[in-house]
Design an enzyme around this catalytic site. Structure first.
Site, PDB file in Angstrom:
ATOM      1  N   CYS A 208       0.867  -1.187   0.000  1.00 24.61           N
ATOM      2  CA  CYS A 208       0.000   0.000   0.000  1.00 24.61           C
ATOM      3  C   CYS A 208       0.899   1.231   0.000  1.00 24.61           C
ATOM      4  O   CYS A 208       1.726   1.421   0.895  1.00 24.61           O
ATOM      5  CB  CYS A 208      -0.917   0.003   1.227  1.00 24.61           C
ATOM      6  SG  CYS A 208      -1.765   1.591   1.447  1.00 24.61           S
TER       7      CYS A 208
ATOM      8  N   CYS B 154       0.623   3.411   3.153  1.00 26.50           N
ATOM      9  CA  CYS B 154       1.261   2.765   4.313  1.00 26.50           C
ATOM     10  C   CYS B 154       2.770   2.973   4.241  1.00 26.50           C
ATOM     11  O   CYS B 154       3.417   3.272   5.246  1.00 26.50           O
ATOM     12  CB  CYS B 154       0.947   1.271   4.363  1.00 26.50           C
ATOM     13  SG  CYS B 154      -0.682   0.873   5.034  1.00 26.50           S
TER      14      CYS B 154
ATOM     15  N   ASP C  29       0.193  16.535  -1.666  1.00 29.84           N
ATOM     16  CA  ASP C  29      -0.164  15.712  -2.819  1.00 29.84           C
ATOM     17  C   ASP C  29       0.887  15.900  -3.918  1.00 29.84           C
ATOM     18  O   ASP C  29       1.318  17.023  -4.203  1.00 29.84           O
ATOM     19  CB  ASP C  29      -1.556  16.109  -3.339  1.00 29.84           C
ATOM     20  CG  ASP C  29      -2.147  15.062  -4.263  1.00 29.84           C
ATOM     21  OD1 ASP C  29      -3.157  14.441  -3.894  1.00 29.84           O
ATOM     22  OD2 ASP C  29      -1.585  14.861  -5.372  1.00 29.84           O
TER      23      ASP C  29
ATOM     24  N   ASN D 266     -12.647  10.821  -1.422  1.00 26.88           N
ATOM     25  CA  ASN D 266     -13.156  10.037  -2.548  1.00 26.88           C
ATOM     26  C   ASN D 266     -13.268   8.578  -2.106  1.00 26.88           C
ATOM     27  O   ASN D 266     -12.335   8.043  -1.497  1.00 26.88           O
ATOM     28  CB  ASN D 266     -12.201  10.129  -3.733  1.00 26.88           C
ATOM     29  CG  ASN D 266     -12.122  11.532  -4.305  1.00 26.88           C
ATOM     30  OD1 ASN D 266     -13.121  12.249  -4.349  1.00 26.88           O
ATOM     31  ND2 ASN D 266     -10.944  11.942  -4.735  1.00 26.88           N
TER      32      ASN D 266
ATOM     33  N   HIS E  20      -6.153   3.623   0.502  1.00 27.79           N
ATOM     34  CA  HIS E  20      -5.807   3.865   1.908  1.00 27.79           C
ATOM     35  C   HIS E  20      -6.520   5.170   2.233  1.00 27.79           C
ATOM     36  O   HIS E  20      -6.263   6.187   1.560  1.00 27.79           O
ATOM     37  CB  HIS E  20      -4.283   3.962   2.073  1.00 27.79           C
ATOM     38  CG  HIS E  20      -3.803   4.243   3.471  1.00 27.79           C
ATOM     39  ND1 HIS E  20      -2.842   3.455   4.104  1.00 27.79           N
ATOM     40  CD2 HIS E  20      -4.120   5.227   4.357  1.00 27.79           C
ATOM     41  CE1 HIS E  20      -2.602   3.946   5.308  1.00 27.79           C
ATOM     42  NE2 HIS E  20      -3.363   5.036   5.482  1.00 27.79           N
TER      43      HIS E  20
ATOM     44  N   HIS F 114      -7.933   8.623   2.892  1.00 26.96           N
ATOM     45  CA  HIS F 114      -7.262   9.917   2.956  1.00 26.96           C
ATOM     46  C   HIS F 114      -8.263  11.037   2.743  1.00 26.96           C
ATOM     47  O   HIS F 114      -9.218  10.902   1.977  1.00 26.96           O
ATOM     48  CB  HIS F 114      -6.123  10.017   1.930  1.00 26.96           C
ATOM     49  CG  HIS F 114      -6.519   9.667   0.537  1.00 26.96           C
ATOM     50  ND1 HIS F 114      -6.686   8.368   0.101  1.00 26.96           N
ATOM     51  CD2 HIS F 114      -6.801  10.458  -0.535  1.00 26.96           C
ATOM     52  CE1 HIS F 114      -7.043   8.374  -1.177  1.00 26.96           C
ATOM     53  NE2 HIS F 114      -7.129   9.629  -1.580  1.00 26.96           N
TER      54      HIS F 114
ATOM     55  N   HIS G 281      -8.527  14.841   1.450  1.00 27.60           N
ATOM     56  CA  HIS G 281      -7.870  15.923   0.714  1.00 27.60           C
ATOM     57  C   HIS G 281      -8.205  17.258   1.384  1.00 27.60           C
ATOM     58  O   HIS G 281      -9.368  17.507   1.733  1.00 27.60           O
ATOM     59  CB  HIS G 281      -8.394  16.003  -0.724  1.00 27.60           C
ATOM     60  CG  HIS G 281      -8.095  14.823  -1.588  1.00 27.60           C
ATOM     61  ND1 HIS G 281      -7.118  14.835  -2.561  1.00 27.60           N
ATOM     62  CD2 HIS G 281      -8.659  13.583  -1.659  1.00 27.60           C
ATOM     63  CE1 HIS G 281      -7.102  13.673  -3.186  1.00 27.60           C
ATOM     64  NE2 HIS G 281      -8.030  12.888  -2.659  1.00 27.60           N
TER      65      HIS G 281
HETATM   66  P1  5GP Z   1      -7.752   9.761  -4.597  1.00 23.95           P
HETATM   67  O1  5GP Z   1      -8.082   9.910  -6.043  1.00 23.95           O
HETATM   68  O2  5GP Z   1      -7.488   8.339  -4.214  1.00 23.95           O
HETATM   69  O3  5GP Z   1      -8.765  10.428  -3.696  1.00 23.95           O
HETATM   70  O4  5GP Z   1      -6.447  10.620  -4.367  1.00 23.95           O
HETATM   71  C1  5GP Z   1      -5.162  10.074  -4.417  1.00 23.95           C
HETATM   72  C2  5GP Z   1      -4.208  11.244  -4.422  1.00 23.95           C
HETATM   73  O5  5GP Z   1      -2.914  10.745  -4.121  1.00 23.95           O
HETATM   74  C3  5GP Z   1      -4.107  11.945  -5.782  1.00 23.95           C
HETATM   75  O6  5GP Z   1      -4.473  13.325  -5.637  1.00 23.95           O
HETATM   76  C4  5GP Z   1      -2.645  11.763  -6.193  1.00 23.95           C
HETATM   77  O7  5GP Z   1      -2.093  12.892  -6.834  1.00 23.95           O
HETATM   78  C5  5GP Z   1      -1.970  11.473  -4.857  1.00 23.95           C
HETATM   79  N1  5GP Z   1      -0.791  10.615  -4.965  1.00 23.95           N
HETATM   80  C6  5GP Z   1      -0.673   9.471  -5.717  1.00 23.95           C
HETATM   81  N2  5GP Z   1       0.539   8.934  -5.556  1.00 23.95           N
HETATM   82  C7  5GP Z   1       1.212   9.739  -4.686  1.00 23.95           C
HETATM   83  C8  5GP Z   1       2.534   9.701  -4.141  1.00 23.95           C
HETATM   84  O8  5GP Z   1       3.341   8.802  -4.411  1.00 23.95           O
HETATM   85  N3  5GP Z   1       2.878  10.698  -3.282  1.00 23.95           N
HETATM   86  C9  5GP Z   1       2.016  11.711  -2.963  1.00 23.95           C
HETATM   87  N4  5GP Z   1       2.456  12.647  -2.115  1.00 23.95           N
HETATM   88  N5  5GP Z   1       0.764  11.777  -3.462  1.00 23.95           N
HETATM   89  C10 5GP Z   1       0.364  10.806  -4.311  1.00 23.95           C
HETATM   90 ZN    ZN Z   2      -2.319   1.520   3.590  1.00 17.18          ZN
END
Ligand code: 5GP
Ligand code: ZN
Length: 127
Positions: free
Chosen positions: A4, A7, A30, A96, A107, A109, A111
């Site tokens: 993950c 994680c 992000d 989301n 995982h 999160h 925003h």
């Molecule tokens: P989701 O679409 O799952 O709500 O948001 C995932 C977020 O994680 C996205 O905005 C994406 O830019 C961010 N993200 C994806 N991979 C990484 C990473 O390796 N490091 C960081 N800091 N953010 C990431």
């Molecule tokens: Zn995780």
């Protein structure tokens, strides 16, 4: 949880720009910011998605959400009111959940997205 990404970020096995950390939560920038301020608040322990949360998770979820205004303050996007009561500043708090909810990383999160416009965040679609 093996394999993950968040994680691994929480365990500092993968680098990230960490802006806050306590025993339970971590906040980092992000990697693909949708606005001048784009932070991700995660629990350090793995929770796959909001749909895995129950009433027992309410204190954790409450702490995640309650951190948002403090982060906004520290990153210059708090909501403020002038003497006429006009608001300025501001940010979005967003979780989301699942494919239809736009979740890419499984995982949990939150925003925190803010700062002066324009933003890259899509407008909500209705219908
Ligand atoms: P989701 O679409 O799952 O709500 O948001 C995932 C977020 O994680 C996205 O905005 C994406 O830019 C961010 N993200 C994806 N991979 C990484 C990473 O390796 N490091 C960081 N800091 N953010 C990431
Ligand atoms: Zn995780």
């Amino acid at each position: 949880m093996d394999n993950c990404l968040f994680c691994k970020i929480a365990e500092k096995k993968i680098p990230s720009s960490i802006v806050y950390e306590d025993e339970e939560l971590m906040v980092f920038k992000d990697i693909r910011p949708a606005a001048p301020v784009h932070l991700l608040v995660i629990p350090k322990t793995h929770i796959t998605t909001l749909s895995d949360c129950t009433a027992g998770h309410a204190p954790l979820l409450g702490r995640m959400l309650a951190l948002a205004p403090r982060l906004a303050e520290e990153h210059g996007c708090a909501v403020t009111f002038n003497a006429d009561g006009e608001p300025s500043g501001g940010y979005k708090t967003l979780i989301n959940s699942g494919p239809d909810g736009g979740q890419e990383i499984y995982h949990l999160h939150l925003h925190v997205i803010g700062g002066p416009h324009p933003w890259r965040v899509e407008a909500p679609r209705h219908g």
